[in-house]
Design an enzyme around this catalytic site. Structure first.
Site, short mmCIF file in Angstrom:
data_model
loop_
_atom_site.label_atom_id
_atom_site.label_comp_id
_atom_site.label_asym_id
_atom_site.label_seq_id
_atom_site.Cartn_x
_atom_site.Cartn_y
_atom_site.Cartn_z
N GLU B 242 0.85 -1.20 0.00
CA GLU B 242 0.00 0.00 0.00
C GLU B 242 0.88 1.25 0.00
O GLU B 242 0.73 2.13 -0.83
CB GLU B 242 -0.86 -0.03 1.25
CG GLU B 242 -1.73 1.18 1.48
CD GLU B 242 -2.53 1.03 2.77
OE1 GLU B 242 -3.20 -0.01 2.93
OE2 GLU B 242 -2.46 1.93 3.62
N GLY B 340 -5.87 0.24 4.98
CA GLY B 340 -5.77 -0.98 4.18
C GLY B 340 -5.50 -2.21 5.01
O GLY B 340 -5.13 -3.25 4.47
#
Lengths: 117, 435
Positions: B242, B340
């Site tokens: 991410e 995330g």
């Protein structure tokens, strides 16, 4: 919420008791607007008996203070304590408004300013 | 001058002129963290302060100094309503008092929220300079920014020569842009914190869980940096992450990360957001081994799972004796966001040979309180449900909860708590009928 307003020289002292929140902030705003429409433009908000203040009320106070700028009016604060003071601190609103330790000190300052008109 | 540069010149304006395109009542999305455009944000704040913009909604994820000093300020809170997709230092206090509104989400779903559940009037973001074919790059912020840029009424970009030009699906054509401003200021930097003693122990424990040839996702901060240091002896690691941060640059430069054994995007390091320092941005600039994609792709659990031996590492605030993890509530209010975390927890577990690792210090407040708690405070949300929790790591060890009974889980979790809290936790576990 209870709103108690008195005129002290060129200042309107508004003492608030209870909760100033999403439910009651419009009543508070109306009360301020009524005084403004009569030509008053210096307000001392006394929060000594206020238990809670919400973001809706903060926005309402801010919007009113901007309106007052047009007539060189101002909002002053006193009686900040506990959770109400905490909200003012966290929100950064203490940087926008002048806060006094007592109503007397605030009134002395306001009385130095010229009456509108 | 080719046709694209003619179009560029036609769309070029100053920040004040660009901000005039924003109307009362508009919803604005700004580029994520490093990509927040300082000149445009400042122009919006100036207009609002002058009483010429009202009823504005502005959406941020991890706002940094530019947003904090311009639009997220107390004196504009009557005319700008701020919404937060991930609470961080710049908006945490504002969320606490109700001046910002938190929007719960999985990070990988934000592009879909932008596309299908919002009406975005204006998107503003920082991009790299345009090339001869008319393409800018989203640089450090692909995430939802690229989707918001393509599903809005007007797109205004702030061109900054310091914004890296990035490969992957990171390009934006001049024809998609409504207005351009130029502002070549240094990019904000997120300097890694000084390591804590626990970081070294946790970093070593986690590095030992990473096999050669694994694909890794690390965040930024003390623990991820320490993990990166301890991965120095590994071979042929890959990156599907991410956030791309400074620790990853070191691993690539040392030859530890080659991406040769990656099962998707081999030999490429894939990210959706970059946060780091000048060296990080210079490293990813025009680097064909680095690719960015929207977060709807990078963080999609099914995509993550296509990487064999995917090892994802995230942080949590606390875990309860059932194995539920809280990464976003502290002291009864929203401290952070889901981000995330669950995307990678689920994706990594579904990867062949994959592991999802959640790391935390065993205590907080100088050892006064345990981060292993019998149960969460009322109102605390669960970021990772107990069914999803895989590996947990503290400075006292590593446990794997998958397939274990509630009794085994409670005992395992207590074993990685600070020793001074273990006895009371055991008693609580008994009272909870867990052991």
């Amino acid at each position: 919420m209870e709103i108690h307003a008195t005129k002290e020289g060129n200042a309107i002292v508004i003492s608030l008791k209870g909760r100033l929140d999403a439910v009651t902030s419009s009543e508070f705003e109306t009360s301020l607007s009524d005084w403004i429409s009569k030509g008053d433009n210096n307000f001392l908000l006394n929060f000594a008996d206020l238990e809670y203040i919400s973001s809706a009320a903060l926005r309402s106070i801010l919007a009113t203070s901007k309106k007052l700028k047009e007539t060189q009016g101002k909002i002053f604060l006193t009686g900040l304590h506990g959770p109400v003071e905490e909200v003012f601190k966290i929100s950064g609103f203490l940087s926008i408004f002048k806060v006094f330790a007592s109503a007397e000190a605030a009134l002395k300052e306001i009385w130095k300013t010229k009456q509108p008109g | 001058m080719n046709t694209y540069f003619t179009e560029y010149k036609r769309k070029l304006t100053d920040p004040k002129g660009a901000s005039e395109k924003i109307e009362n009542g508009n919803t604005i999305v700004h580029g994520l963290s490093i990509a927040e455009p300082p000149a445009l944000l400042s122009a919006i704040a100036d207009r609002a302060r002058a009483g010429r913009l009202r009823d504005i909604k502005i959406y941020s994820l991890l706002p940094l100094a530019h947003a904090a000093k311009t639009v997220l300020v107390p004196d504009l809170s009557d005319c700008i309503q701020a919404y937060s997709w991930f609470v961080a230092a710049a908006d945490r206090d504002r969320v606490k008092v109700g001046l910002d509104y938190f929007v719960p989400n999985y990070f990988h779903q934000i592009p879909r929220l932008c596309r299908d559940f919002m009406k975005i009037d204006v998107t503003i973001t920082t991009v790299s300079p345009m090339d001869k074919s008319g393409y800018f790059s989203f640089g450090t912020a692909n995430d939802f920014t690229s989707t918001a840029a393509r599903h809005c009424g007007k797109l205004i970009v702030e061109v900054n020569q310091n914004m890296p030009r990035v490969f992957g699906d990171s390009l934006l054509h001049i024809s998609e842009v409504d207005a351009i401003v130029e502002n070549h200021v240094p990019l904000l930097e997120m300097v890694p914190p000084e390591p804590e003693p626990e970081d070294e122990i946790i970093g070593k424990l986690i590095a030992d869980l990473v096999p050669d040839g694994a694909t890794i996702q690390l965040g930024v901060g003390g623990i991820p940096n320490s993990i990166a240091r301890h991965l120095g002896g590994h071979k042929d690691l890959g990156i599907h992450t991410e956030v791309f941060g400074p620790g990853m640059v070191d691993l690539i430069e040392k030859g530890v990360v080659t991406g040769r054994r990656k099962t998707i995007h081999p030999r490429k390091s894939v990210f959706t957001v970059t946060q780091g320092v000048k060296r990080t941005y210079e490293f990813i600039n025009d680097n064909p081994s680095i690719e960015s994609y929207p977060v709807s792709y990078v963080n999609e659990p099914a995509v993550i799972a296509q990487n064999d031996n995917m090892i994802s590492i995230n942080s949590i605030i606390e875990v309860d004796l059932l194995g539920q993890c809280n990464a976003e509530f502290l002291g009864g209010s929203q401290f952070s966001g889901t981000g995330g975390q669950l995307d990678f927890v689920r994706g990594a577990f579904n990867s062949r040979g994959g592991k999802s690792i959640l790391a935390f210090y065993s205590t907080a407040k100088n050892g006064e309180i345990s981060r292993v708690v019998p149960r969460f405070q009322t109102g605390t949300v669960v970021t990772t449900p107990r069914m999803d929790t895989h590996y947990l790591v503290t400075e006292y060890g590593v446990v794997n909860l998958k397939g274990k009974s509630t009794r085994e889980r409670a005992l395992d979790i207590i074993n990685i708590a600070h020793p001074k809290f273990r006895e009371s936790l055991l008693r609580e576990a008994e009272d909870m009928h867990l052991i």
